[in-house]
Design a protein around this motif. Sequence first.
Motif, PDB file in Angstrom:
ATOM      1  N   VAL A 107     -21.060 -17.866 -36.848  1.00  0.00           N
ATOM      2  CA  VAL A 107     -21.704 -17.949 -38.158  1.00  0.00           C
ATOM      3  C   VAL A 107     -23.048 -17.244 -38.064  1.00  0.00           C
ATOM      4  O   VAL A 107     -23.830 -17.499 -37.151  1.00  0.00           O
ATOM      5  CB  VAL A 107     -21.906 -19.414 -38.597  1.00  0.00           C
ATOM      6  N   VAL A 108     -23.299 -16.357 -39.005  1.00  0.00           N
ATOM      7  CA  VAL A 108     -24.571 -15.635 -39.049  1.00  0.00           C
ATOM      8  C   VAL A 108     -25.374 -16.163 -40.238  1.00  0.00           C
ATOM      9  O   VAL A 108     -24.809 -16.501 -41.287  1.00  0.00           O
ATOM     10  CB  VAL A 108     -24.354 -14.104 -39.124  1.00  0.00           C
ATOM     11  N   ASP A 109     -26.680 -16.260 -40.050  1.00  0.00           N
ATOM     12  CA  ASP A 109     -27.531 -16.734 -41.139  1.00  0.00           C
ATOM     13  C   ASP A 109     -27.379 -15.822 -42.351  1.00  0.00           C
ATOM     14  O   ASP A 109     -27.298 -14.596 -42.215  1.00  0.00           O
ATOM     15  CB  ASP A 109     -28.997 -16.776 -40.694  1.00  0.00           C
ATOM     16  N   GLU A 110     -27.371 -16.440 -43.519  1.00  0.00           N
ATOM     17  CA  GLU A 110     -27.128 -15.713 -44.763  1.00  0.00           C
ATOM     18  C   GLU A 110     -28.145 -14.595 -45.025  1.00  0.00           C
ATOM     19  O   GLU A 110     -27.869 -13.680 -45.787  1.00  0.00           O
ATOM     20  CB  GLU A 110     -27.105 -16.687 -45.933  1.00  0.00           C
ATOM     21  N   THR A 111     -29.289 -14.638 -44.381  1.00  0.00           N
ATOM     22  CA  THR A 111     -30.283 -13.578 -44.592  1.00  0.00           C
ATOM     23  C   THR A 111     -29.799 -12.228 -44.074  1.00  0.00           C
ATOM     24  O   THR A 111     -30.335 -11.193 -44.467  1.00  0.00           O
ATOM     25  CB  THR A 111     -31.629 -13.926 -43.929  1.00  0.00           C
ATOM     26  N   ALA A 112     -28.788 -12.217 -43.225  1.00  0.00           N
ATOM     27  CA  ALA A 112     -28.259 -10.949 -42.691  1.00  0.00           C
ATOM     28  C   ALA A 112     -27.766 -10.031 -43.801  1.00  0.00           C
ATOM     29  O   ALA A 112     -27.828  -8.806 -43.664  1.00  0.00           O
ATOM     30  CB  ALA A 112     -27.136 -11.223 -41.691  1.00  0.00           C
ATOM     31  N   ILE A 113     -27.299 -10.606 -44.905  1.00  0.00           N
ATOM     32  CA  ILE A 113     -26.777  -9.778 -45.998  1.00  0.00           C
ATOM     33  C   ILE A 113     -27.879  -8.992 -46.716  1.00  0.00           C
ATOM     34  O   ILE A 113     -27.589  -8.078 -47.476  1.00  0.00           O
ATOM     35  CB  ILE A 113     -25.951 -10.597 -47.011  1.00  0.00           C
ATOM     36  N   LEU A 114     -29.127  -9.335 -46.451  1.00  0.00           N
ATOM     37  CA  LEU A 114     -30.248  -8.650 -47.093  1.00  0.00           C
ATOM     38  C   LEU A 114     -30.546  -7.281 -46.479  1.00  0.00           C
ATOM     39  O   LEU A 114     -31.314  -6.506 -47.047  1.00  0.00           O
ATOM     40  CB  LEU A 114     -31.517  -9.508 -47.004  1.00  0.00           C
ATOM     41  N   PHE A 115     -29.949  -6.998 -45.324  1.00  0.00           N
ATOM     42  CA  PHE A 115     -30.273  -5.786 -44.587  1.00  0.00           C
ATOM     43  C   PHE A 115     -29.078  -4.846 -44.480  1.00  0.00           C
ATOM     44  O   PHE A 115     -27.945  -5.298 -44.340  1.00  0.00           O
ATOM     45  CB  PHE A 115     -30.763  -6.145 -43.177  1.00  0.00           C
ATOM     46  N   ASP A 116     -29.363  -3.545 -44.509  1.00  0.00           N
ATOM     47  CA  ASP A 116     -28.297  -2.558 -44.311  1.00  0.00           C
ATOM     48  C   ASP A 116     -27.718  -2.676 -42.910  1.00  0.00           C
ATOM     49  O   ASP A 116     -26.526  -2.481 -42.706  1.00  0.00           O
ATOM     50  CB  ASP A 116     -28.832  -1.136 -44.509  1.00  0.00           C
ATOM     51  N   ARG A 117     -28.580  -2.982 -41.943  1.00  0.00           N
ATOM     52  CA  ARG A 117     -28.163  -3.068 -40.543  1.00  0.00           C
ATOM     53  C   ARG A 117     -28.900  -4.235 -39.895  1.00  0.00           C
ATOM     54  O   ARG A 117     -30.064  -4.473 -40.203  1.00  0.00           O
ATOM     55  CB  ARG A 117     -28.497  -1.775 -39.803  1.00  0.00           C
ATOM     56  N   ILE A 118     -28.215  -4.935 -38.995  1.00  0.00           N
ATOM     57  CA  ILE A 118     -28.880  -5.981 -38.224  1.00  0.00           C
ATOM     58  C   ILE A 118     -28.865  -5.592 -36.747  1.00  0.00           C
ATOM     59  O   ILE A 118     -28.075  -4.750 -36.318  1.00  0.00           O
ATOM     60  CB  ILE A 118     -28.252  -7.374 -38.440  1.00  0.00           C
ATOM     61  N   VAL A 119     -29.733  -6.228 -35.989  1.00  0.00           N
ATOM     62  CA  VAL A 119     -29.897  -5.932 -34.569  1.00  0.00           C
ATOM     63  C   VAL A 119     -29.663  -7.220 -33.789  1.00  0.00           C
ATOM     64  O   VAL A 119     -30.099  -8.298 -34.213  1.00  0.00           O
ATOM     65  CB  VAL A 119     -31.321  -5.381 -34.307  1.00  0.00           C
ATOM     66  N   PHE A 120     -28.985  -7.103 -32.646  1.00  0.00           N
ATOM     67  CA  PHE A 120     -28.700  -8.267 -31.806  1.00  0.00           C
ATOM     68  C   PHE A 120     -28.466  -7.789 -30.380  1.00  0.00           C
ATOM     69  O   PHE A 120     -28.347  -6.587 -30.132  1.00  0.00           O
ATOM     70  CB  PHE A 120     -27.482  -9.045 -32.328  1.00  0.00           C
ATOM     71  N   SER A 121     -28.375  -8.723 -29.458  1.00  0.00           N
ATOM     72  CA  SER A 121     -28.231  -8.368 -28.050  1.00  0.00           C
ATOM     73  C   SER A 121     -26.951  -7.587 -27.794  1.00  0.00           C
ATOM     74  O   SER A 121     -25.886  -7.905 -28.318  1.00  0.00           O
ATOM     75  CB  SER A 121     -28.225  -9.633 -27.182  1.00  0.00           C
ATOM     76  N   GLY A 122     -27.082  -6.609 -26.921  1.00  0.00           N
ATOM     77  CA  GLY A 122     -25.941  -5.806 -26.506  1.00  0.00           C
ATOM     78  C   GLY A 122     -25.230  -6.379 -25.287  1.00  0.00           C
ATOM     79  O   GLY A 122     -24.369  -5.728 -24.714  1.00  0.00           O
ATOM     80  N   GLY A 123     -25.586  -7.588 -24.885  1.00  0.00           N
ATOM     81  CA  GLY A 123     -24.867  -8.241 -23.799  1.00  0.00           C
ATOM     82  C   GLY A 123     -25.584  -8.261 -22.466  1.00  0.00           C
ATOM     83  O   GLY A 123     -25.058  -8.747 -21.484  1.00  0.00           O
ATOM     84  N   ARG A 124     -26.798  -7.723 -22.446  1.00  0.00           N
ATOM     85  CA  ARG A 124     -27.612  -7.848 -21.248  1.00  0.00           C
ATOM     86  C   ARG A 124     -29.083  -7.680 -21.628  1.00  0.00           C
ATOM     87  O   ARG A 124     -29.410  -7.107 -22.674  1.00  0.00           O
ATOM     88  CB  ARG A 124     -27.208  -6.870 -20.166  1.00  0.00           C
ATOM     89  N   ILE A 125     -29.933  -8.201 -20.791  1.00  0.00           N
ATOM     90  CA  ILE A 125     -31.361  -8.111 -21.047  1.00  0.00           C
ATOM     91  C   ILE A 125     -31.746  -6.624 -21.078  1.00  0.00           C
ATOM     92  O   ILE A 125     -31.349  -5.861 -20.212  1.00  0.00           O
ATOM     93  CB  ILE A 125     -32.142  -8.877 -19.961  1.00  0.00           C
ATOM     94  N   GLY A 126     -32.490  -6.248 -22.123  1.00  0.00           N
ATOM     95  CA  GLY A 126     -32.922  -4.864 -22.254  1.00  0.00           C
ATOM     96  C   GLY A 126     -31.986  -3.995 -23.071  1.00  0.00           C
ATOM     97  O   GLY A 126     -32.163  -2.779 -23.120  1.00  0.00           O
TER      98      GLY A 126
END
Length: 150
Positions: A107-126
């Motif tokens: 479940v993603v917070d509903e605020t995600a729909i406010l943006f054209d693109r969202i950013v999140f971890s790619g599966g490792r630090i950095g």
Amino acid sequence: MRVLDAAGVEYISRIFECPEALSGVEVARLLDLDPERVFKTLVTEGRSREHYVFMIPVAEELDLKKAAAAVGEKSIAMIKSKELLPLTGYIHGGCSPIGMKKTFATVVDETAILFDRIVFSGGRIGTQIEVPLGDLESVVDLTTADLTVR
């Protein structure tokens, strides 16, 4: 990123030197991104013993009551840090909603729909990934809900 590549999803990867886990707000600042569109990935366990993944803006706090309601649980709790790697294949600070060992309701917070693109971890630090929410939905079974403490 392999999952996105296999699905033909175009994305932007942001890779940066980071010897240890930073807070999501620090990552957003480092990458000069709006922290409202940078999401952290949290793993929880419901009273039923089912696990759930929640994505919320990095500067926000997960409201456990709202999160439980979003997945139809009476209550949920954050999993212990030591449980994260065996359960998901990821470490704290590098947990991505994509490519976990098992598929969990996400479940993603509903605020995600406010943006054209969202950013999140790619599966490792950095490593951070940037994609449109719709493209993330093509590789993760997502729903949206109000999830944060307000």
